[in-house]
Design a protein around this motif. Sequence first.
Motif, PDB file in Angstrom:
ATOM      1  N   VAL A 102       0.854  -1.185   0.000  1.00  0.00           N
ATOM      2  CA  VAL A 102       0.000   0.000   0.000  1.00  0.00           C
ATOM      3  C   VAL A 102       0.892   1.237   0.000  1.00  0.00           C
ATOM      4  CG1 VAL A 102      -1.740   1.321   1.244  1.00  0.00           C
ATOM      5  CG2 VAL A 102      -1.856  -1.182   1.229  1.00  0.00           C
ATOM      6  N   TYR A 103       0.653   2.121  -0.944  1.00  0.00           N
ATOM      7  CA  TYR A 103       1.400   3.380  -1.009  1.00  0.00           C
ATOM      8  C   TYR A 103       0.429   4.550  -0.889  1.00  0.00           C
ATOM      9  CZ  TYR A 103       5.606   0.985  -2.732  1.00  0.00           C
ATOM     10  OH  TYR A 103       6.708   0.176  -2.863  1.00  0.00           O
ATOM     11  N   GLU A 104       0.858   5.579  -0.181  1.00  0.00           N
ATOM     12  CA  GLU A 104       0.094   6.817  -0.131  1.00  0.00           C
ATOM     13  C   GLU A 104       0.655   7.765  -1.176  1.00  0.00           C
ATOM     14  OE1 GLU A 104      -1.578   9.457   3.442  1.00  0.00           O
ATOM     15  OE2 GLU A 104       0.579   9.735   3.120  1.00  0.00           O
ATOM     16  N   LEU A 105      -0.211   8.263  -2.059  1.00  0.00           N
ATOM     17  CA  LEU A 105       0.199   9.187  -3.108  1.00  0.00           C
ATOM     18  C   LEU A 105       0.041  10.637  -2.669  1.00  0.00           C
ATOM     19  CD1 LEU A 105      -1.485   7.384  -6.137  1.00  0.00           C
ATOM     20  CD2 LEU A 105       0.816   7.078  -5.247  1.00  0.00           C
ATOM     21  N   LEU A 109      -5.327   9.558  -0.587  1.00  0.00           N
ATOM     22  CA  LEU A 109      -5.251   8.852  -1.864  1.00  0.00           C
ATOM     23  C   LEU A 109      -4.162   7.797  -1.768  1.00  0.00           C
ATOM     24  CD1 LEU A 109      -6.100   8.530  -4.855  1.00  0.00           C
ATOM     25  CD2 LEU A 109      -4.337  10.216  -5.433  1.00  0.00           C
ATOM     26  N   TRP A 110      -4.556   6.524  -1.946  1.00  0.00           N
ATOM     27  CA  TRP A 110      -3.625   5.406  -1.838  1.00  0.00           C
ATOM     28  C   TRP A 110      -3.693   4.549  -3.095  1.00  0.00           C
ATOM     29  CZ3 TRP A 110      -7.203   6.670   1.969  1.00  0.00           C
ATOM     30  CH2 TRP A 110      -6.691   7.080   3.212  1.00  0.00           C
ATOM     31  N   VAL A 111      -2.748   3.633  -3.227  1.00  0.00           N
ATOM     32  CA  VAL A 111      -2.816   2.591  -4.239  1.00  0.00           C
ATOM     33  C   VAL A 111      -2.496   1.271  -3.554  1.00  0.00           C
ATOM     34  CG1 VAL A 111      -0.390   2.897  -4.940  1.00  0.00           C
ATOM     35  CG2 VAL A 111      -2.006   1.761  -6.484  1.00  0.00           C
ATOM     36  N   PHE A 112      -3.217   0.225  -3.940  1.00  0.00           N
ATOM     37  CA  PHE A 112      -2.952  -1.121  -3.430  1.00  0.00           C
ATOM     38  C   PHE A 112      -2.441  -1.977  -4.568  1.00  0.00           C
ATOM     39  CE2 PHE A 112      -4.466  -5.546  -2.818  1.00  0.00           C
ATOM     40  CZ  PHE A 112      -3.630  -5.873  -1.759  1.00  0.00           C
ATOM     41  N   LEU A 113      -1.285  -2.628  -4.346  1.00  0.00           N
ATOM     42  CA  LEU A 113      -0.663  -3.503  -5.328  1.00  0.00           C
ATOM     43  C   LEU A 113      -0.565  -4.899  -4.730  1.00  0.00           C
ATOM     44  CD1 LEU A 113       2.236  -1.075  -6.356  1.00  0.00           C
ATOM     45  CD2 LEU A 113       0.050  -1.417  -7.547  1.00  0.00           C
ATOM     46  N   PRO A 114      -1.405  -5.833  -5.154  1.00  0.00           N
ATOM     47  CA  PRO A 114      -1.406  -7.166  -4.551  1.00  0.00           C
ATOM     48  C   PRO A 114      -0.128  -7.931  -4.831  1.00  0.00           C
ATOM     49  CG  PRO A 114      -2.772  -7.137  -6.510  1.00  0.00           C
ATOM     50  CD  PRO A 114      -2.368  -5.718  -6.258  1.00  0.00           C
ATOM     51  N   THR A 115       0.361  -8.639  -3.840  1.00  0.00           N
ATOM     52  CA  THR A 115       1.531  -9.501  -4.014  1.00  0.00           C
ATOM     53  C   THR A 115       1.147 -10.971  -3.941  1.00  0.00           C
ATOM     54  OG1 THR A 115       2.028  -9.310  -1.645  1.00  0.00           O
ATOM     55  CG2 THR A 115       3.159  -7.774  -3.137  1.00  0.00           C
ATOM     56  N   GLN A 116      -0.110 -11.239  -3.645  1.00  0.00           N
ATOM     57  CA  GLN A 116      -0.661 -12.592  -3.690  1.00  0.00           C
ATOM     58  C   GLN A 116      -2.024 -12.530  -4.362  1.00  0.00           C
ATOM     59  OE1 GLN A 116      -0.893 -14.678   0.057  1.00  0.00           O
ATOM     60  NE2 GLN A 116       1.213 -14.185   0.620  1.00  0.00           N
ATOM     61  N   GLU A 117      -2.328 -13.520  -5.203  1.00  0.00           N
ATOM     62  CA  GLU A 117      -3.652 -13.568  -5.808  1.00  0.00           C
ATOM     63  C   GLU A 117      -4.704 -13.739  -4.718  1.00  0.00           C
ATOM     64  OE1 GLU A 117      -4.376 -16.279  -8.949  1.00  0.00           O
ATOM     65  OE2 GLU A 117      -2.864 -15.425 -10.282  1.00  0.00           O
ATOM     66  N   THR A 126      -0.650 -10.068  -9.773  1.00  0.00           N
ATOM     67  CA  THR A 126       0.213  -9.643  -8.672  1.00  0.00           C
ATOM     68  C   THR A 126       1.275  -8.683  -9.199  1.00  0.00           C
ATOM     69  OG1 THR A 126       1.660 -11.566  -8.946  1.00  0.00           O
ATOM     70  CG2 THR A 126      -0.129 -11.748  -7.332  1.00  0.00           C
ATOM     71  N   PHE A 127       1.624  -7.708  -8.395  1.00  0.00           N
ATOM     72  CA  PHE A 127       2.614  -6.701  -8.771  1.00  0.00           C
ATOM     73  C   PHE A 127       3.952  -7.360  -9.042  1.00  0.00           C
ATOM     74  CE2 PHE A 127       5.635  -3.274  -7.250  1.00  0.00           C
ATOM     75  CZ  PHE A 127       5.538  -2.525  -8.416  1.00  0.00           C
ATOM     76  N   ASN A 128       4.615  -6.966 -10.136  1.00  0.00           N
ATOM     77  CA  ASN A 128       5.881  -7.584 -10.513  1.00  0.00           C
ATOM     78  C   ASN A 128       6.773  -6.555 -11.200  1.00  0.00           C
ATOM     79  OD1 ASN A 128       5.506  -7.911 -13.636  1.00  0.00           O
ATOM     80  ND2 ASN A 128       3.585  -8.597 -12.699  1.00  0.00           N
ATOM     81  N   GLU A 129       8.050  -6.880 -11.327  1.00  0.00           N
ATOM     82  CA  GLU A 129       9.032  -5.952 -11.877  1.00  0.00           C
ATOM     83  C   GLU A 129       8.739  -5.602 -13.332  1.00  0.00           C
ATOM     84  OE1 GLU A 129      12.073  -3.324 -11.686  1.00  0.00           O
ATOM     85  OE2 GLU A 129      11.317  -4.519 -10.003  1.00  0.00           O
ATOM     86  N   LEU A 130       8.256  -6.558 -14.104  1.00  0.00           N
ATOM     87  CA  LEU A 130       7.970  -6.304 -15.517  1.00  0.00           C
ATOM     88  C   LEU A 130       6.919  -5.217 -15.689  1.00  0.00           C
ATOM     89  CD1 LEU A 130       8.311  -7.104 -18.524  1.00  0.00           C
ATOM     90  CD2 LEU A 130       6.525  -8.829 -18.149  1.00  0.00           C
ATOM     91  N   ASP A 131       5.917  -5.217 -14.816  1.00  0.00           N
ATOM     92  CA  ASP A 131       4.811  -4.268 -14.941  1.00  0.00           C
ATOM     93  C   ASP A 131       5.052  -2.955 -14.200  1.00  0.00           C
ATOM     94  OD1 ASP A 131       3.329  -6.105 -16.438  1.00  0.00           O
ATOM     95  OD2 ASP A 131       2.476  -7.018 -14.643  1.00  0.00           O
ATOM     96  N   ARG A 132       6.137  -2.865 -13.461  1.00  0.00           N
ATOM     97  CA  ARG A 132       6.360  -1.685 -12.628  1.00  0.00           C
ATOM     98  C   ARG A 132       6.398  -0.376 -13.420  1.00  0.00           C
ATOM     99  NH1 ARG A 132      10.976   0.815 -10.342  1.00  0.00           N
ATOM    100  NH2 ARG A 132      12.366  -0.840 -11.008  1.00  0.00           N
ATOM    101  N   PRO A 133       7.092  -0.285 -14.578  1.00  0.00           N
ATOM    102  CA  PRO A 133       7.097   0.985 -15.306  1.00  0.00           C
ATOM    103  C   PRO A 133       5.700   1.466 -15.681  1.00  0.00           C
ATOM    104  CG  PRO A 133       8.829  -0.460 -16.130  1.00  0.00           C
ATOM    105  CD  PRO A 133       7.992  -1.287 -15.204  1.00  0.00           C
ATOM    106  N   LEU A 195      -6.762   3.380  -5.188  1.00  0.00           N
ATOM    107  CA  LEU A 195      -6.630   2.902  -6.557  1.00  0.00           C
ATOM    108  C   LEU A 195      -6.200   1.441  -6.530  1.00  0.00           C
ATOM    109  CD1 LEU A 195      -4.661   5.951  -8.004  1.00  0.00           C
ATOM    110  CD2 LEU A 195      -7.116   5.545  -8.148  1.00  0.00           C
ATOM    111  N   ARG A 196      -6.769   0.629  -7.404  1.00  0.00           N
ATOM    112  CA  ARG A 196      -6.433  -0.801  -7.443  1.00  0.00           C
ATOM    113  C   ARG A 196      -6.144  -1.223  -8.888  1.00  0.00           C
ATOM    114  NH1 ARG A 196     -11.073  -3.989  -4.576  1.00  0.00           N
ATOM    115  NH2 ARG A 196     -12.344  -2.662  -5.919  1.00  0.00           N
ATOM    116  N   PRO A 197      -5.020  -0.768  -9.451  1.00  0.00           N
ATOM    117  CA  PRO A 197      -4.713  -1.123 -10.842  1.00  0.00           C
ATOM    118  C   PRO A 197      -4.281  -2.578 -10.961  1.00  0.00           C
ATOM    119  CG  PRO A 197      -2.875   0.040  -9.866  1.00  0.00           C
ATOM    120  CD  PRO A 197      -3.975   0.054  -8.833  1.00  0.00           C
ATOM    121  N   ASN A 198      -4.504  -3.140 -12.128  1.00  0.00           N
ATOM    122  CA  ASN A 198      -3.957  -4.473 -12.392  1.00  0.00           C
ATOM    123  C   ASN A 198      -3.733  -4.614 -13.886  1.00  0.00           C
ATOM    124  OD1 ASN A 198      -6.489  -6.245 -13.479  1.00  0.00           O
ATOM    125  ND2 ASN A 198      -7.154  -4.752 -11.955  1.00  0.00           N
TER     126      ASN A 198
END
Length: 205
Positions: A102-105, A109-117, A126-133, A195-198
Amino acid sequence: MHRGSLLAALLVAGSMTACDGGGTAAPVAPTDLASSVVTAAPLTTVLTTSTTVAVATTVSPTTVADTVPPTVTVPVGAPVLSPDGPWTLVASAPGINSVGLVYELMPKLWVFLPTQEDRPNGYFWTFNELDRPAIEGYLKAMLTRYRSTDSVPATLDDEGWDLYYTPESAATFRAGYKAISDQGEFTDLDLGVVLRPNVIEDERT
């Protein structure tokens, strides 16, 4: 003077679609702020090939030690957002009970990036290095919009419009938000927005 307000939903769901064929991933406004008063059903933000945001294609890997505060536990080697970005890793956000980052912008206003399905709660990615940019580009663009519209008058000179949007899309958004601001309306983050992007496609450039 009468000042209306737009009530932001507690949770805003987002979807991201990677581009192929040389396109660049970009957030597209889910709903014009003038009609985005919501109380239950989440909004969906979809990234498509109609690009509005320039996303960097090369980002140096970030180590967990760069950004993790002592109150947050992140597995060793897990990807995290860049340490120099406009976000702060925090322990939690309203309504989030799944496993992830969880990051505060900005305040409320926050964003949640799941690390487990967590399929029962709708997390199939799940959040990963390839999708980070792509994720970081999306967050910077969304932060620009929220920063610009949380007051009357709207602050439409935010540098993010030049950095993360094409001139055409920036002009379109600014004109719409100015019209809303002229009516005395603004984005009210009192309840908070998560925010919950995927990323939902595997092929990307």
